[in-house]
Write a protein that holds these residues in place. Sequence first.
Motif, PDB file in Angstrom:
ATOM      1  N   UNK A 114      26.349   4.782  74.721  1.00 51.96           N
ATOM      2  CA  UNK A 114      26.189   3.932  73.467  1.00 51.96           C
ATOM      3  C   UNK A 114      26.063   2.522  73.679  1.00 51.96           C
ATOM      4  N   UNK A 115      25.554   1.545  72.684  1.00 55.62           N
ATOM      5  CA  UNK A 115      25.461   0.053  72.931  1.00 55.62           C
ATOM      6  C   UNK A 115      26.782  -0.425  73.146  1.00 55.62           C
ATOM      7  N   UNK A 302      23.984   5.183  64.190  1.00 53.91           N
ATOM      8  CA  UNK A 302      25.006   4.934  65.075  1.00 53.91           C
ATOM      9  C   UNK A 302      25.577   5.966  66.132  1.00 53.91           C
ATOM     10  N   UNK A 303      25.520   5.514  67.331  1.00 59.77           N
ATOM     11  CA  UNK A 303      25.891   6.334  68.498  1.00 59.77           C
ATOM     12  C   UNK A 303      24.729   7.506  68.421  1.00 59.77           C
ATOM     13  N   UNK A 304      23.550   6.989  68.453  1.00 63.04           N
ATOM     14  CA  UNK A 304      22.437   7.956  68.303  1.00 63.04           C
ATOM     15  C   UNK A 304      22.690   9.206  67.545  1.00 63.04           C
ATOM     16  N   UNK A 305      23.369   8.983  66.306  1.00 58.37           N
ATOM     17  CA  UNK A 305      23.597  10.291  65.529  1.00 58.37           C
ATOM     18  C   UNK A 305      24.577  11.289  65.978  1.00 58.37           C
ATOM     19  N   UNK A 350      20.656   9.720  74.155  1.00 64.49           N
ATOM     20  CA  UNK A 350      21.549  10.972  73.712  1.00 64.49           C
ATOM     21  C   UNK A 350      22.388  11.048  75.265  1.00 64.49           C
ATOM     22  N   UNK A 351      23.787  11.684  75.010  1.00 67.68           N
ATOM     23  CA  UNK A 351      24.643  11.400  76.099  1.00 67.68           C
ATOM     24  C   UNK A 351      24.274  12.491  77.336  1.00 67.68           C
ATOM     25  N   UNK A 352      23.434  13.502  77.128  1.00 65.14           N
ATOM     26  CA  UNK A 352      23.290  14.259  78.247  1.00 65.14           C
ATOM     27  C   UNK A 352      22.007  15.149  78.073  1.00 65.14           C
ATOM     28  N   UNK A 388      13.314   9.878  70.045  1.00 61.13           N
ATOM     29  CA  UNK A 388      13.009   9.077  68.886  1.00 61.13           C
ATOM     30  C   UNK A 388      13.686   9.201  67.685  1.00 61.13           C
ATOM     31  N   UNK A 389      14.022   8.088  66.998  1.00 65.35           N
ATOM     32  CA  UNK A 389      14.944   8.313  65.827  1.00 65.35           C
ATOM     33  C   UNK A 389      13.880   9.086  64.763  1.00 65.35           C
TER      34      UNK A 389
END
Length: 503
Positions: A114-115, A302-305, A350-352, A388-389
Amino acid sequence: MRISDHALWGVGGTVRSMTSSYPTLSLHVAGHWLTQASGGERVVINPATEEPLARLPLAGPAELAAAAESAQRGFEQWRRVRPHDRYVTLRRAAELLRQRADEIATVLTLEQGKPLAEAKREVTLSADIIDVQAEEAKRLYGRGVAPRVDGILSHTVTRVPVGPVAAFTPWNFPVNLPSRKLGSALAAGCSVVIKPAEETPASCMLLVRCFLDAGVPPDAINMVCGDPAQVSSFLIERPEIAKVSVTGSVAVGKLLGEQAARHVKRFTGELGGHAPVIVAEDMAEGAGLDFVLKQSVTAKYRNAGQVCASPIRFYVPRAQLAVFSERFAAAAQKLQLGSGLDAATQMGPLSHARRIDDMERFVDDAVGQGARLLTGGHRVARPGFFFEPTVFAEAPASTRLMQQEPFGPIAVIQPYDTLDAAIEQANALPYGLGAYAFTRDLHTAHRLGEAIEAGMVGINHFGVSQPELPFGGIRESGIGHEQGPEGITHYTEIKTITVGRPF
Ligand SMILES: NC(=O)c1ccc[n+]([C@@H]2O[C@H](COP(=O)([O-])OP(=O)(O)OC[C@H]3O[C@@H](n4cnc5c(N)ncnc54)[C@H](O)[C@@H]3O)[C@@H](O)[C@H]2O)c1
Ligand SMILES: O=S(=O)(O)c1ccc(CO)cc1
């Protein structure tokens, strides 16, 4: 350096971190930090680059048994610490977390993606959560009940700590979610064996250090990682463990809940959601629409969803569907993707890697069933787990997207004809965690607040999660709450003491 490059790993048998700002990883078992354990090891990956960050030692049965025994010792010690002294120690831990926020936020971003600004906010909010729970340590009130029978002097109803807790947390908020569990459990006088997600262990490790440096007895917090199914089965069966607390998916919550029930152990499950957003007619045009879109796009990505209470299904009046969808998609498309360490980044990876596969499955299924893809839908062609969003409109109710939590950067916009129909659709799924609505009419606000079935309903605001508020869901979204006075009671048992006249 790629994963296959082992040259820089382990020098002389020690486990080394591969990035200077990322720590060497260890487990905390029976008061010792272990850099090696009997369950082997795995590599922690930076999701923004796919490069290895460090090796994580994994607990086997020997370390897990030692952790459970240590938690029993820690419980005997910590439960005897007076509530006011527990409060002082936990406040000190929160202060250490604040002092170390920059360092911990960088580690969080490196391993979770996350940012950095979001990571820093997560760390400082976690300190606030611990502060609130520390206060609650002093407020575990009992009550005295007047005896109805001769010979009895008093009945005192008290709350006592439940015992050693096995806690399981996911990777999306790797400081916040362990803080909720550790803050409440320790405030109540429990000890904890915590198993954070193996994808993001350093954030939890640095949090545990704050508690230990603040003076929590070493046996009162054990931290293990390993094979998740083996660790949870092993710990839940151990006689020392009195309570199981999991934050995670509905599937894992059900599994761990069943295992806990088999041993009549206390259980809290903070599980997945599928948050609806109802936009009332009075907010679907002009300045109202501008406001809703700005809040919604920010909250969605936020937090890539990857937020359990993230808005997913947007219900808008049919006449406004086209303009709402186009503007939502345009704003989503403009988001700046990149490494969380880059100040310009608005959405990280995304986280993984498994999250990418999952997003692709949601998209393929929705497209295959005739949903309209307005933007996104693909993995970004660069290193890192970027997606992508993505915005869909008019997805059939049978799509996976309309039934299961995507837990990623995918939104779906649906038309409604009457507010009653929108409420019915919002309530149609077996989840009930976060839910939102936008209106400037007071009557409609009350009507929506009452009619939407969820643990947390936000009207004109997405900020339903605050340190002082209970966080929890209904239906399959979970059992129990975290944070606030409600959070601490789940780590206690009720005990009634009746005292009679001795003669
Ligand atoms: N309600 C909340 O407060 C909340 C908060 C954050 C995330 N979540 C939910 O968490 C989910 C995403 O996280 P996740 O995918 O890591 O969840 P997950 O259910 O796969 O894992 C959650 C935790 O349980 C552990 N675990 C224990 N036993 C396991 C087993 N037998 N199999 C697999 N894992 C086991 C995992 O390793 C991890 O530590 C989403 O559904 C999200 O909505 C809920
Ligand atoms: O940052 S918060 O809004 O407090 C927040 C919301 C949800 C979760 C769980 O996914 C964690 C933190």
